[in-house]
Design a protein around this motif. Structure first.
Motif, mmCIF file in Angstrom:
data_model
loop_
_atom_site.group_PDB
_atom_site.id
_atom_site.type_symbol
_atom_site.label_atom_id
_atom_site.label_comp_id
_atom_site.label_asym_id
_atom_site.label_seq_id
_atom_site.Cartn_x
_atom_site.Cartn_y
_atom_site.Cartn_z
ATOM 1 N N UNK A 32 98.468 -8.639 90.393
ATOM 2 C CA UNK A 32 97.083 -9.073 90.184
ATOM 3 C C UNK A 32 96.398 -7.927 89.442
ATOM 4 N N UNK A 33 95.767 -8.246 88.318
ATOM 5 C CA UNK A 33 95.049 -7.203 87.573
ATOM 6 C C UNK A 33 93.554 -7.472 87.718
ATOM 7 N N UNK A 34 92.836 -6.512 88.254
ATOM 8 C CA UNK A 34 91.376 -6.644 88.356
ATOM 9 C C UNK A 34 90.788 -5.633 87.370
ATOM 10 N N UNK A 35 90.235 -6.156 86.283
ATOM 11 C CA UNK A 35 89.753 -5.262 85.226
ATOM 12 C C UNK A 35 88.302 -4.852 85.508
ATOM 13 N N UNK A 36 87.811 -3.952 84.685
ATOM 14 C CA UNK A 36 86.452 -3.448 84.923
ATOM 15 C C UNK A 36 85.379 -4.504 84.640
ATOM 16 N N UNK A 37 85.777 -5.584 83.942
ATOM 17 C CA UNK A 37 84.778 -6.636 83.667
ATOM 18 C C UNK A 37 84.838 -7.759 84.707
ATOM 19 N N UNK A 38 85.712 -7.642 85.689
ATOM 20 C CA UNK A 38 85.943 -8.771 86.613
ATOM 21 C C UNK A 38 84.737 -9.064 87.493
ATOM 22 N N UNK A 39 84.657 -10.319 87.921
ATOM 23 C CA UNK A 39 83.708 -10.697 88.965
ATOM 24 C C UNK A 39 84.357 -10.260 90.288
ATOM 25 N N UNK A 40 83.916 -9.159 90.826
ATOM 26 C CA UNK A 40 84.601 -8.540 91.976
ATOM 27 C C UNK A 40 84.484 -9.391 93.235
ATOM 28 N N UNK B 151 100.973 -7.153 94.495
ATOM 29 C CA UNK B 151 100.207 -5.908 94.515
ATOM 30 C C UNK B 151 99.038 -6.050 93.545
ATOM 31 N N UNK B 152 98.070 -5.167 93.698
ATOM 32 C CA UNK B 152 96.828 -5.302 92.924
ATOM 33 C C UNK B 152 96.591 -4.047 92.099
ATOM 34 N N UNK B 153 96.381 -4.232 90.798
ATOM 35 C CA UNK B 153 95.957 -3.131 89.935
ATOM 36 C C UNK B 153 94.439 -3.196 89.827
ATOM 37 N N UNK B 154 93.767 -2.150 90.293
ATOM 38 C CA UNK B 154 92.298 -2.145 90.240
ATOM 39 C C UNK B 154 91.837 -1.064 89.275
ATOM 40 N N UNK B 155 90.990 -1.469 88.324
ATOM 41 C CA UNK B 155 90.446 -0.487 87.380
ATOM 42 C C UNK B 155 89.617 0.541 88.162
ATOM 43 N N UNK B 156 89.686 1.836 87.779
ATOM 44 C CA UNK B 156 88.940 2.865 88.526
ATOM 45 C C UNK B 156 87.449 2.529 88.673
ATOM 46 N N UNK C 36 101.355 -14.242 87.293
ATOM 47 C CA UNK C 36 100.560 -13.068 86.932
ATOM 48 C C UNK C 36 99.094 -13.492 86.999
ATOM 49 N N UNK C 37 98.270 -12.633 87.595
ATOM 50 C CA UNK C 37 96.887 -13.016 87.854
ATOM 51 C C UNK C 37 95.936 -11.990 87.248
ATOM 52 N N UNK C 38 94.988 -12.504 86.474
ATOM 53 C CA UNK C 38 94.064 -11.626 85.759
ATOM 54 C C UNK C 38 92.641 -11.967 86.184
ATOM 55 N N UNK D 270 102.637 -8.912 78.146
ATOM 56 C CA UNK D 270 103.405 -9.093 79.388
ATOM 57 C C UNK D 270 104.128 -10.436 79.315
ATOM 58 N N UNK D 271 104.995 -10.691 80.296
ATOM 59 C CA UNK D 271 105.541 -12.042 80.446
ATOM 60 C C UNK D 271 105.603 -12.362 81.929
ATOM 61 N N UNK D 272 105.631 -13.650 82.255
ATOM 62 C CA UNK D 272 105.740 -14.113 83.648
ATOM 63 C C UNK D 272 106.021 -15.606 83.598
ATOM 64 N N UNK D 273 106.448 -16.172 84.738
ATOM 65 C CA UNK D 273 106.676 -17.614 84.778
ATOM 66 C C UNK D 273 105.421 -18.373 84.375
ATOM 67 N N UNK D 274 104.298 -18.021 84.969
ATOM 68 C CA UNK D 274 103.013 -18.647 84.644
ATOM 69 C C UNK D 274 101.889 -17.653 84.888
ATOM 70 N N UNK D 275 100.680 -18.066 84.539
ATOM 71 C CA UNK D 275 99.519 -17.178 84.655
ATOM 72 C C UNK D 275 98.339 -17.982 85.204
ATOM 73 N N UNK D 276 97.590 -17.387 86.102
ATOM 74 C CA UNK D 276 96.309 -17.967 86.498
ATOM 75 C C UNK D 276 95.237 -16.921 86.234
ATOM 76 N N UNK D 277 94.156 -17.362 85.623
ATOM 77 C CA UNK D 277 93.075 -16.434 85.288
ATOM 78 C C UNK D 277 91.908 -16.645 86.243
#
Ligand code: NAD
Length: 460
Positions: free
Chosen positions: A226-234, A258-263, A371-373, A388-395
Motif C-alpha cells: 500500500x503506498x500512501x503518498x504525500x497528497x493522499x486523503x489520510x 505492508x504500508x509505505x508512508x511518505x514522511x 497494489x494499492x495507491x 511497477x507491476x502487479x496482478x491488479x491495482x486499486x486506487x
C-alpha cells in the motif's frame, strides 16, 4: 461433526474413470446440462445459507456478514453472469479472417470444454475459491474434481454432504485429502488444473501438471504493498487500510501487506490508523474473524516477535482464542521479519518511504497480486503504475479490483498466472478451436500452391 475420511486411492481412480467416460459421452457439453448444474449450485447455496455461515464461523469465528458478502454473494453473482452469457459465449465467435477465409470461406472459433479439470482451493475463502472457479468450469462444459482445503474442515465436511445431493455425480466429484492425497491425485492426467493457494504448493502443482502437459491456472498470493503518498486523503486511507486488515482478520490473498508512508504524512497516518482500529473494535470487536489454526497463529506470533520495528498499537496475542489484535508496527525496514513473507494477519508494518523509494522496494520484490495507491494526483498515480507491476491495482481503496464485473482477476509472476471471473473464467476452462472451411469453388485460384512451384506466384 467436521472430521471426515479422505478419499481413498481406489475411490479417486473410480471417480476418475467415471468423469472420463462422462466427458467422452458429451453429456457436459449440452447447454441444458450446464444451465441445470449452475441452477443446482444456486440452490445448494440458497437452501444451506445457515449451514454455510455456521461452518465459516466454526472455521474462523467469522461473522455471517463477511461470509455472505465475500463468499456466497460472489459465487451467486458468477452463476447469474454465466447463465446470462452461456448461450453467447459457448457459441464461439467469428474472427476477422480476411477476404479469403472470412468473406469467401468460413472461419469460426469454437469454444470447447477442456475435459476433466481439477480445482484445488485454499482455506481462507474455502467456499469461494472452490466454487467460483467451478461455476466457470461448468459453464464451459467440463467434468470437475473439486478438492476443498483440509484446513477448513467444517466447510469441507459440509461440502462432502451437499455436493453429491445437488450436483451431477457422473460429472462433478468432490474429493478430499491433504498433501499426500493430492500428491497421488496429481499423478493422474487432467485436462486442466485450477489451483488457489500459496506459491510453494503452486510450484508443486505446476511441476506435476507439466509431466502431462496439463494447462494450469495458478491463483497465488504475495506481499501486496500500500503506498500512501504525500497528497493522499489520510482519513480515507487510514479507514480503508484498517478495514482491510480486519477483513477475515487479514487472511485475504489481496490484502495490503505492508504500508509505505511518505514522511510528510507518516505520523498523521499512524494516528488515524489507530483511531480507526479503535473505532472498529469498539463497535464490532466480537464480529471479527480469528486466525485459522495454531500453526498459523504461531507463525504470525514468531514474525512479530522477531521484528525490530516498534509496536505502536495492538500486539496482544491470545493463543487459546487464536486472536491477534490489529497491530501497527512502525520503523519497519525491508530486512525485517515482517517483510520476509506474506503476513496473512491483522498486522500493519509501516515503512517510511516517499513514492520513488516505495517503487524501488516494490521492484526489488516478487510481483504482488494487488497494489494499492492512496493519492489525489493522477500524475503521481501514473508514475507508480508505469514503474511497477502487479496482478491488479486499486486506487484509493484496497482489494476491490477483484470485484470489477467482467474484468480478469489473477496474478503476474510469483502471484500466479492465468485469470478468471466472467468471460475470463469461461475462457480459462475452454479451448478455442479454430475451424476454417476455405472456398471449394476457388480451386483455380488456390492451386497456385501446388507443384510445380513458380516463384513469381509467391510474391503477392
Ligand atoms: P496452501 O498452498 O497451503 O494450500 C492450498 C491447497 O493446496 C489445499 O487444498 C491443500 O490441500 C493443497 N496442498 C497443500 N500442500 C500440498 C502439497 N504439498 N501438495 C499438493 N497439494 C497441497 O495454501 P493455503 O495456505 O491454503 O492458502 C493461502 C495462500 O493462498 C496465500 O498465499 C494466499 O494469498 C493464497 N490465496 C490466493 C487467492 C487468489 O485468489 N489468488 C485466494 C485465496 C488464497
Amino acid at each position: 461433526m467436521t472430521s471426515i475420511e479422505y478419499t481413498s486411492p481406489e475411490e479417486f481412480a473410480s471417480g476418475y474413470r467415471t468423469l472420463q467416460s462422462t466427458f467422452a459421452s458429451n453429456r457436459t457439453k449440452s447447454i441444458k446440462w450446464r444451465k441445470w448444474q449452475l441452477k443446482q449450485l444456486w440452490w445448494l447455496l440458497e437452501q444451506n445459507l445457515d449451514k454455510i455461515v455456521d461452518a465459516l464461523h466454526t472455521e474462523l469465528n467469522r461473522h455471517a456478514f463477511e461470509t455472505l458478502t465475500m463468499e456466497v454473494r460472489g459465487i451467486k453473482g458468477d452463476i447469474v453472469d454465466m447463465l446470462e452469457h452461456i448461450d453467447e459465449w459457448s457459441q464461439g465467435e467469428k474472427p476477422d479472417a480476411g477476404f479469403l477465409f472470412g468473406t469467401l470461406g468460413k472461419a469460426w472459433l469454437r469454444k470447447e470444454p477442456l475435459g476433466v479439470t481439477l480445482i484445488i482451493a485454499a482455506w481462507n475463502f474455502p467456499l469461494y475459491t472452490l466454487l467460483s472457479p467451478m461455476v466457470a468450469a461448468i459453464a464451459a462444459g467440463n467434468c470437475i474434481f473439486l478438492k476443498p482445503s483440509e484446513l477448513a474442515p467444517a466447510t469441507q465436511a459440509l461440502l462432502v454432504d451437499l455436493v453429491p445431493k445437488y450436483l451431477d455425480q457422473s460429472a462433478i466429484r468432490l474429493v478430499t485429502g491433504g498433501p499426500a492425497e493430492v500428491g497421488r491425485m496429481l499423478e493422474f492426467k487432467f485436462n486442466h488444473i485450477f489451483y488457489t493457494g500459496g506459491g510453494k504448493v503452486g510450484r508443486i502443482i505446476a511441476t506435476a501438471a507439466a509431466k502431462h502437459l496439463t494447462p494450469v491456472v495458478l491463483e497465488l498470493g504475495g506481499q501486496a504493498p500500500v503506498i500512501v503518498t504525500k497528497t493522499a486523503d489520510i482519513e480515507l486511507a487510514a479507514k480503508r487500510i484498517a478495514h482491510a486488515k480486519l477483513t477475515n482478520s487479514g487472511q485475504v490473498c489481496l490484502n495490503g501487506n505492508h504500508i509505505f508512508a511518505d514522511p510528510a504524512v507518516h505520523d498523521r497516518l499512524l494516528e488515524r490508523l489507530q483511531f480507526w482500529f479503535d473505532k472498529f473494535l469498539e463497535t464490532g470487536n466480537e464480529q471479527f474473524a480469528t486466525i485459522i489454526n495454531e500453526r498459523h497463529f504461531d507463525r504470525i506470533a514468531g514474525l512479530l516477535k522477531s521484528s525490530a520495528g516498534v509496536v505502536v498499537y495492538g500486539g496482544d496475542l491470545d493463543r487459546d482464542r487464536k486472536y491477534i489484535k490489529p497491530t501497527i508496527v512502525r520503523d519497519v525496514t525491508t530486512d525485517d521479519s515482517l517483510m520476509s513473507e506474506e503476513l496473512f494477519a491483522p498486522i500493519a508494518p509501516v515503512i517510511v518511504a516517499d513514492v520513488d523509494r516505495a517503487i524501488r522496494i516494490i521492484r526489488s520484490m516478487p510481483p504482488p497480486l494487488g497494489l494499492y495507491i492512496f493519492s489525489k494526483e493522477q500524475a503521481e498515480i501514473d508514475h507508480i503504475l508505469d514503474n511497477t507491476t502487479s496482478g491488479g491495482v486499486t486506487i484509493n481503496d484496497l482489494m476491490v479490483h477483484a470485484g470489477v464485473p467482467h474484468a480478469p482477476f489473477g496474478g503476474v509472476g510469483e502471484s500466479g498466472y492465468g485469470s478468471y471471473h466472467g468471460k475470463y473464467g469461461f475462457d480459462a476452462f475452454s479451448h478455442t478451436r479454430t475451424v476454417v472451411a476455405p472456398p471449394t469453388w476457388l480451386e483455380a485460384v488456390m492451386s497456385f500452391r501446388y507443384a510445380p512451384f513458380d516463384v513469381k506466384k509467391a510474391k503477392f
